[in-house]
Design a protein around this motif. Structure first.
Motif, short mmCIF file in Angstrom:
data_model
loop_
_atom_site.label_atom_id
_atom_site.label_comp_id
_atom_site.label_asym_id
_atom_site.label_seq_id
_atom_site.Cartn_x
_atom_site.Cartn_y
_atom_site.Cartn_z
N ILE A 1 1.21 -1.43 -0.04
CA ILE A 1 0.01 -0.01 -0.27
C ILE A 1 1.17 1.31 0.26
CG2 ILE A 1 -1.73 -1.01 1.00
CD1 ILE A 1 -1.28 0.76 4.00
N GLU A 2 2.42 1.25 -0.41
CA GLU A 2 3.31 2.54 0.06
C GLU A 2 2.65 3.79 -0.78
OE1 GLU A 2 7.93 3.26 0.07
OE2 GLU A 2 7.04 1.38 -0.44
N ILE B 1 -5.23 -5.73 1.87
CA ILE B 1 -5.35 -6.73 3.31
C ILE B 1 -5.38 -8.03 3.89
CG2 ILE B 1 -5.16 -5.95 5.82
CD1 ILE B 1 -5.39 -2.76 5.12
N SER B 2 -6.71 -8.36 3.45
CA SER B 2 -7.01 -9.09 3.87
C SER B 2 -6.32 -10.83 2.86
CB SER B 2 -9.12 -10.02 3.59
OG SER B 2 -8.98 -8.88 4.48
N LYS B 3 -5.75 -9.77 1.82
CA LYS B 3 -4.94 -11.03 1.27
C LYS B 3 -3.60 -11.35 1.22
CE LYS B 3 -8.14 -10.20 -3.39
NZ LYS B 3 -7.65 -9.56 -4.78
N VAL B 4 -3.11 -10.41 2.02
CA VAL B 4 -1.87 -10.97 2.91
C VAL B 4 -1.41 -11.13 4.11
CG1 VAL B 4 -0.31 -8.84 3.21
CG2 VAL B 4 -1.69 -8.51 1.78
N SER B 5 -2.65 -11.39 4.88
CA SER B 5 -3.06 -11.97 5.91
C SER B 5 -2.90 -13.44 5.59
CB SER B 5 -4.25 -11.73 6.02
OG SER B 5 -5.32 -12.42 5.57
N SER C 1 -2.39 6.43 -1.38
CA SER C 1 -1.85 8.44 -0.37
C SER C 1 -3.42 7.88 0.91
CB SER C 1 -2.65 9.28 -1.41
OG SER C 1 -3.49 9.52 -1.79
N GLN C 2 -3.47 6.56 0.66
CA GLN C 2 -5.40 6.29 1.93
C GLN C 2 -4.81 6.41 2.93
OE1 GLN C 2 -7.38 3.08 0.07
NE2 GLN C 2 -8.98 3.39 1.57
N HIS C 3 -5.37 6.77 4.66
CA HIS C 3 -4.90 6.94 5.44
C HIS C 3 -5.48 5.75 6.23
CE1 HIS C 3 -4.23 8.49 9.67
NE2 HIS C 3 -5.57 7.41 10.01
N VAL C 4 -4.17 4.72 6.64
CA VAL C 4 -3.72 3.66 7.32
C VAL C 4 -3.93 4.32 8.66
CG1 VAL C 4 -4.06 1.65 6.69
CG2 VAL C 4 -3.43 2.35 4.95
N GLU C 5 -4.62 4.00 9.85
CA GLU C 5 -3.69 3.61 11.06
C GLU C 5 -3.57 2.44 11.15
OE1 GLU C 5 -6.30 4.21 14.79
OE2 GLU C 5 -6.12 5.75 13.62
N ILE C 6 -2.26 1.97 11.90
CA ILE C 6 -1.52 0.56 12.47
C ILE C 6 -1.18 0.74 13.84
CG2 ILE C 6 -0.22 -1.08 11.30
CD1 ILE C 6 -0.03 -0.10 9.12
N LYS D 1 -12.56 3.44 -2.56
CA LYS D 1 -11.00 2.55 -2.54
C LYS D 1 -11.14 2.28 -1.05
CE LYS D 1 -7.95 5.54 -3.40
NZ LYS D 1 -6.49 6.72 -3.30
N ASP D 2 -11.43 2.08 0.14
CA ASP D 2 -11.53 2.10 1.75
C ASP D 2 -11.27 0.64 1.54
OD1 ASP D 2 -10.51 4.23 2.90
OD2 ASP D 2 -11.94 5.04 2.33
N PHE D 3 -13.19 0.19 1.21
CA PHE D 3 -12.91 -1.35 0.91
C PHE D 3 -12.11 -2.17 0.11
CE2 PHE D 3 -16.77 0.29 2.66
CZ PHE D 3 -17.15 -0.59 3.33
N ALA D 4 -11.47 -1.38 -1.05
CA ALA D 4 -10.93 -2.31 -1.83
C ALA D 4 -9.47 -2.31 -1.23
CB ALA D 4 -10.15 -1.37 -2.93
#
Length: 94
Positions: free
Chosen positions: A51-52, A90-94, A55-60, A82-85
């Motif tokens: 996701i680098e 992210i779900s695919k990475v897990s 430009s979305q906001h991702v809080e981790i 875009k947030d749902f995409a």
């Protein structure tokens, strides 16, 4: 991209199993439990690489072997498609 209505958000939630709506923030959130801190950090790094360019906001939030992602679009002051995409990515990475 325009902000989704609460009705649209609730409809789209079915497309991202495991994610929940944090209505107080109007954001998507999901917590993952990894076997240890090293695995959790590796998971966060894999997501960050994917996701680098976004430009979305991702809080981790990382705590021990637990990782929580919270997604929202600042410009829309809420959730967009875009947030749902991104949640699906992210779900695919897990």
């Amino acid at each position: 991209m325009s902000r989704l209505s609460l009705e649209q958000v609730k409809l789209y939630l079915s497309k991202v199993p495991g994610w929940r709506l944090a209505e107080d923030k109007m954001a998507l959130s999901r917590t993952y439990h990894c076997r240890d801190l090293a695995t959790a950090v590796s998971f966060v790094n894999r997501v960050a690489e994917m996701i680098e360019q976004d430009s979305q906001h991702v809080e981790i939030h990382l705590s021990g072997g637990t990782v929580t992602f919270t997604l929202a679009t600042r410009e829309a002051n809420g959730l967009t498609g875009k947030d749902f995409a991104l949640a699906q990515t992210i779900s695919k990475v897990s």
